[in-house]
Scaffold this motif. Structure first.
Motif, PDB file in Angstrom:
ATOM      1  N   GLY A   1       7.641  -2.729  -9.829  1.00  0.00           N
ATOM      2  CA  GLY A   1       6.987  -2.698 -11.135  1.00  0.00           C
ATOM      3  C   GLY A   1       5.578  -2.159 -11.119  1.00  0.00           C
ATOM      4  N   THR A   2       5.002  -1.929  -9.963  1.00  0.00           N
ATOM      5  CA  THR A   2       3.641  -1.402  -9.888  1.00  0.00           C
ATOM      6  C   THR A   2       3.642   0.116 -10.047  1.00  0.00           C
ATOM      7  OG1 THR A   2       3.751  -1.202  -7.470  1.00  0.00           O
ATOM      8  CG2 THR A   2       2.924  -3.291  -8.389  1.00  0.00           C
ATOM      9  N   TRP A   3       2.449   0.647 -10.308  1.00  0.00           N
ATOM     10  CA  TRP A   3       2.270   2.088 -10.478  1.00  0.00           C
ATOM     11  C   TRP A   3       1.195   2.574  -9.517  1.00  0.00           C
ATOM     12  CZ3 TRP A   3       4.651   5.280 -14.269  1.00  0.00           C
ATOM     13  CH2 TRP A   3       5.523   4.601 -15.141  1.00  0.00           C
ATOM     14  N   THR A   4       1.356   3.775  -9.033  1.00  0.00           N
ATOM     15  CA  THR A   4       0.320   4.371  -8.194  1.00  0.00           C
ATOM     16  C   THR A   4      -0.882   4.723  -9.067  1.00  0.00           C
ATOM     17  OG1 THR A   4       1.980   5.357  -6.734  1.00  0.00           O
ATOM     18  CG2 THR A   4      -0.262   6.262  -6.626  1.00  0.00           C
ATOM     19  N   PRO A   5      -2.082   4.242  -8.744  1.00  0.00           N
ATOM     20  CA  PRO A   5      -3.269   4.652  -9.497  1.00  0.00           C
ATOM     21  C   PRO A   5      -3.517   6.151  -9.316  1.00  0.00           C
ATOM     22  CG  PRO A   5      -3.716   2.673  -8.212  1.00  0.00           C
ATOM     23  CD  PRO A   5      -2.405   3.222  -7.731  1.00  0.00           C
ATOM     24  N   PRO A   6      -4.074   6.822 -10.290  1.00  0.00           N
ATOM     25  CA  PRO A   6      -4.310   8.270 -10.171  1.00  0.00           C
ATOM     26  C   PRO A   6      -5.091   8.646  -8.913  1.00  0.00           C
ATOM     27  CG  PRO A   6      -4.648   7.579 -12.428  1.00  0.00           C
ATOM     28  CD  PRO A   6      -4.423   6.329 -11.642  1.00  0.00           C
ATOM     29  N   ALA A   7      -6.082   7.833  -8.527  1.00  0.00           N
ATOM     30  CA  ALA A   7      -6.904   8.164  -7.359  1.00  0.00           C
ATOM     31  C   ALA A   7      -6.121   8.103  -6.056  1.00  0.00           C
ATOM     32  CB  ALA A   7      -8.102   7.223  -7.283  1.00  0.00           C
ATOM     33  N   GLN A   8      -4.978   7.442  -6.071  1.00  0.00           N
ATOM     34  CA  GLN A   8      -4.193   7.300  -4.851  1.00  0.00           C
ATOM     35  C   GLN A   8      -3.022   8.279  -4.776  1.00  0.00           C
ATOM     36  OE1 GLN A   8      -3.089   3.195  -4.153  1.00  0.00           O
ATOM     37  NE2 GLN A   8      -5.139   2.446  -4.692  1.00  0.00           N
ATOM     38  N   LEU A   9      -2.903   9.160  -5.725  1.00  0.00           N
ATOM     39  CA  LEU A   9      -1.856  10.173  -5.664  1.00  0.00           C
ATOM     40  C   LEU A   9      -2.110  11.130  -4.510  1.00  0.00           C
ATOM     41  CD1 LEU A   9      -1.547  11.124  -9.450  1.00  0.00           C
ATOM     42  CD2 LEU A   9       0.141   9.855  -8.116  1.00  0.00           C
ATOM     43  N   GLU A  10      -1.044  11.573  -3.867  1.00  0.00           N
ATOM     44  CA  GLU A  10      -1.191  12.637  -2.897  1.00  0.00           C
ATOM     45  C   GLU A  10      -1.640  13.909  -3.611  1.00  0.00           C
ATOM     46  OE1 GLU A  10       2.503  13.100  -0.906  1.00  0.00           O
ATOM     47  OE2 GLU A  10       2.439  11.120   0.063  1.00  0.00           O
ATOM     48  N   GLN A  11      -2.335  14.790  -2.901  1.00  0.00           N
ATOM     49  CA  GLN A  11      -2.905  15.980  -3.530  1.00  0.00           C
ATOM     50  C   GLN A  11      -1.839  16.815  -4.240  1.00  0.00           C
ATOM     51  OE1 GLN A  11      -4.995  18.616  -0.900  1.00  0.00           O
ATOM     52  NE2 GLN A  11      -5.835  19.840  -2.561  1.00  0.00           N
ATOM     53  N   ARG A  12      -0.718  17.038  -3.570  1.00  0.00           N
ATOM     54  CA  ARG A  12       0.327  17.857  -4.190  1.00  0.00           C
ATOM     55  C   ARG A  12       0.869  17.176  -5.440  1.00  0.00           C
ATOM     56  NH1 ARG A  12       5.340  20.069  -0.690  1.00  0.00           N
ATOM     57  NH2 ARG A  12       3.626  21.303   0.166  1.00  0.00           N
ATOM     58  N   GLN A  13       1.053  15.853  -5.384  1.00  0.00           N
ATOM     59  CA  GLN A  13       1.568  15.115  -6.535  1.00  0.00           C
ATOM     60  C   GLN A  13       0.581  15.175  -7.689  1.00  0.00           C
ATOM     61  OE1 GLN A  13       2.322  10.970  -5.697  1.00  0.00           O
ATOM     62  NE2 GLN A  13       3.742  10.722  -7.418  1.00  0.00           N
ATOM     63  N   ARG A  14      -0.710  15.027  -7.371  1.00  0.00           N
ATOM     64  CA  ARG A  14      -1.738  15.107  -8.416  1.00  0.00           C
ATOM     65  C   ARG A  14      -1.753  16.488  -9.060  1.00  0.00           C
ATOM     66  NH1 ARG A  14      -6.587  12.736  -9.622  1.00  0.00           N
ATOM     67  NH2 ARG A  14      -6.465  11.323  -7.854  1.00  0.00           N
TER      68      ARG A  14
END
Length: 385
Positions: A345-358
């Protein structure tokens, strides 16, 4: 005053189909002057020709007018100037292919006047789509459907803020965080109605950015105030009052919305602005007060955009050739966001996205924002008589 080139009428500009362009208030002295008044429209177009050209629209009357360049048989609009003041001249740049054209003048407090029709030959075939005008009457059905959508959403909101309040009073922080996200996303799905919510939007979903005391300011209330407290270890007993106020404000909004009306101009505009704000605030994490759930909010914003498109679809389908692309990019962006949602149920915070995913997510939302932009112009209600 706004001058707009609604759409190109030649093959070369089909790719730019309903893109609205703004043009400077200048024109060459040799360009044809088209006279506009309360009693006559478009005298002066004596030499119709194909291709790029600029008309100097001169209002010889005493009241402000709107001027459209249309297909006289269908009313499809190829260019328009809004707010043409008395005794003023403004340019209208267009690129015309073969076909019939006429100017339609709409002076304030007077009926529409359609000028003489002209026929252009010897140029490119007019394959680029124009924009059939959307009237206030056309929007009555979509507005009624969207109003009902918002009423249903507000019913869900007060049920969820009530459950959130009870959970906070029970002192269970983890359960309160889960209930907070459920209630917050319910609100975020109602993005096209925020203007109709008035001050309630700030009370429910405002940030501390413009408050003198920042996050410690007594005026900081609503979802983000409660988010800050839950995720930063504030005493649950103290947070009960914050949850109570949130629930009270949600009920007040539900009551007041019964006397409110979503503006017809807002529907098409908000479809674009919801995603534009997602790019600016959610993908950057600017509205994160501790939960790290900005991408969940972004996902809810897509639901809000779909809700607007669903009610406008009967009007957009015959007017916007790229509507299928909008649908495809909505699905693509949804998949990119769903990839940041975990089984627990959790979400990855934007700052923790991998570079390619971001990078992919930013690109997807940017492209979707561009595709949604023309809808504001297409769905804007216009006078035709």
């Amino acid at each position: 005053m706004r001058t707009r080139w609604i759409v190109a009428a030649v093959v070369a500009a089909v790719a730019a189909a309903v893109v609205v362009a703004l043009w400077p208030d200048s024109a060459a002295a040799g360009d044809p002057e088209i006279a506009v008044s309360r009693s006559a429209c478009a005298t002066g177009w004596s030499d119709p020709k194909p291709g790029p050209q600029t008309f100097r629209l001169h209002n010889t009357g005493s009241v402000t007018a709107e001027v459209d360049l249309i297909d006289p048989a269908t009313g499809v609009i190829y260019g328009e100037v809004e707010g043409l003041g008395a005794a003023t001249t403004r340019p209208l740049r267009v690129d015309l292919g073969n076909g019939s054209y006429a100017f339609r003048c709409l002076p304030e407090d007077a009926g529409a006047i359609v000028g003489p029709a002209v026929r252009i030959t010897g140029g490119a075939e007019r394959t680029g789509p124009g924009v059939a005008p959307v009237t206030h009457d056309d929007l009555l059905g979509p507005l009624k459907a969207y109003q009902q959508h918002v009423r249903t959403g507000l019913g869900e909101l007060v049920a969820n803020t009530g459950a959130l309040k009870n959970t906070v009073h029970g002192g269970d922080r983890a359960a309160s965080e889960t209930a907070w996200l459920t209630a917050h996303l319910t609100y975020e799905r109602l993005g096209a109605a925020y203007d109709a919510f008035g001050d309630s939007d700030g009370a429910l979903n405002g940030t501390a950015d413009d408050l003198a005391g920042g996050a410690a300011d007594p005026g900081f209330t609503g979802f983000h105030r409660l988010e800050q407290g839950l995720w930063h270890g504030e005493d649950m007993g103290a947070l009960a009052a914050v949850a109570d106020q949130l629930d009270t404000d949600a009920h007040a909004l539900q009551t007041s919305f019964g006397d409110s009306q979503v503006d017809g101009n807002d529907l098409g505009l908000r479809a674009h602005e919801i995603v534009e704000n997602t790019l600016q605030f959610e993908l950057t994490g600017r509205t994160d007060y501790g939960s790290g759930t900005n991408l969940a909010t972004a996902r809810a914003n897509l639901d809000g955009t779909r809700a607007v498109l669903d009610v406008l679809r009967p009007l957009l389908a015959p007017r916007y050739p790229d509507l299928s692309k909008v649908d495809a990019w909505l699905t693509r962006t949804q998949s990119a966001l769903d990839a940041a949602h975990h089984p627990d149920g959790t979400w990855t915070p934007p700052a923790q996205l991998e570079q390619r995913q971001r990078q992919k997510l930013n690109a997807d939302v940017s492209e979707l924002t561009e595709l949604l932009a023309p809808i504001a112009a297409i769905a804007e209600p216009r006078r035709v008589s």
